[in-house]
Write a protein that holds these residues in place. Structure first.
Motif, PDB file in Angstrom:
ATOM      1  N   THR A 102      32.976  43.514  37.212  1.00  0.00           N
ATOM      2  CA  THR A 102      32.989  44.938  37.535  1.00  0.00           C
ATOM      3  C   THR A 102      34.410  45.459  37.417  1.00  0.00           C
ATOM      4  OG1 THR A 102      33.386  44.561  39.886  1.00  0.00           O
ATOM      5  CG2 THR A 102      31.075  44.635  39.157  1.00  0.00           C
ATOM      6  N   LYS A 103      34.550  46.752  37.380  1.00  0.00           N
ATOM      7  CA  LYS A 103      35.878  47.358  37.290  1.00  0.00           C
ATOM      8  C   LYS A 103      36.429  47.725  38.664  1.00  0.00           C
ATOM      9  CE  LYS A 103      35.433  48.863  32.588  1.00  0.00           C
ATOM     10  NZ  LYS A 103      35.759  49.855  31.602  1.00  0.00           N
ATOM     11  N   TYR A 105      38.617  47.672  41.761  1.00  0.00           N
ATOM     12  CA  TYR A 105      39.999  47.236  41.948  1.00  0.00           C
ATOM     13  C   TYR A 105      40.184  46.749  43.377  1.00  0.00           C
ATOM     14  CZ  TYR A 105      45.049  46.981  41.701  1.00  0.00           C
ATOM     15  OH  TYR A 105      46.346  46.535  41.725  1.00  0.00           O
ATOM     16  N   GLY A 128      42.826  41.887  38.889  1.00  0.00           N
ATOM     17  CA  GLY A 128      42.171  43.113  39.342  1.00  0.00           C
ATOM     18  C   GLY A 128      41.179  42.899  40.468  1.00  0.00           C
TER      19      GLY A 128
END
Length: 143
Positions: A102-103, A105, A128
């Protein structure tokens, strides 16, 4: 400032645990005989959540000894040592597996301090999130 002191204390204790046996071996051996035929390879790996070493509190630390054989508190020491040998101890050369993450953060900081084949190692990398960290170095960062 407190987090920096925690990192320093964690690294200091781990370094003492790694280097203590190395210094004892060199003192006990005769001056003309080498203590070992292998250059020392002993690393302390730490992890914590955050992007900056000055503000991250270490959550876990492990010791990885790779010479003459794999040992330490690292849960996959033999695999991690084999992986490091394959890249000549260059932690930057560890590549990511083809993993979909997933993106989100949620930074994870990894530090590595110690000696690889007799040469000083000091490494720091921010990933990340946990998934991205786990995609790098199939065994080295898996602790």
């Amino acid at each position: 400032m407190r987090n920096t002191a925690r990192w320093a204390a964690t690294l200091g204790l781990a370094a003492a645990a790694v280097c203590g046996p190395l210094t004892g071996a060199s003192v006990a051996s005769p001056p003309s005989a080498p203590a070992s035929l292998y250059a020392p390879s002993a690393l302390v790996l730490t992890t914590g959540h955050g992007a900056d070493i000055a503000t991250v509190t270490p959550e876990r630390a492990v010791i990885l000894n790779c010479a003459p054989s794999a040992s330490g508190t690292h849960p996959a020491a033999p695999l991690a040592c084999a992986e490091l040998r394959s890249v000549g101890g260059n932690l930057d050369a560890l590549t990511a597996r083809n993993t979909q993450c997933t993106k989100e953060y949620n930074p994870v900081l990894i530090t590595v301090q110690g000696v690889w084949q007799g040469k000083r190692v000091s490494y720091e990398r921010t990933f990340g999130n946990e998934c991205v960290k786990n995609s790098f170095g199939t065994s080295v960062f898996a602790f």
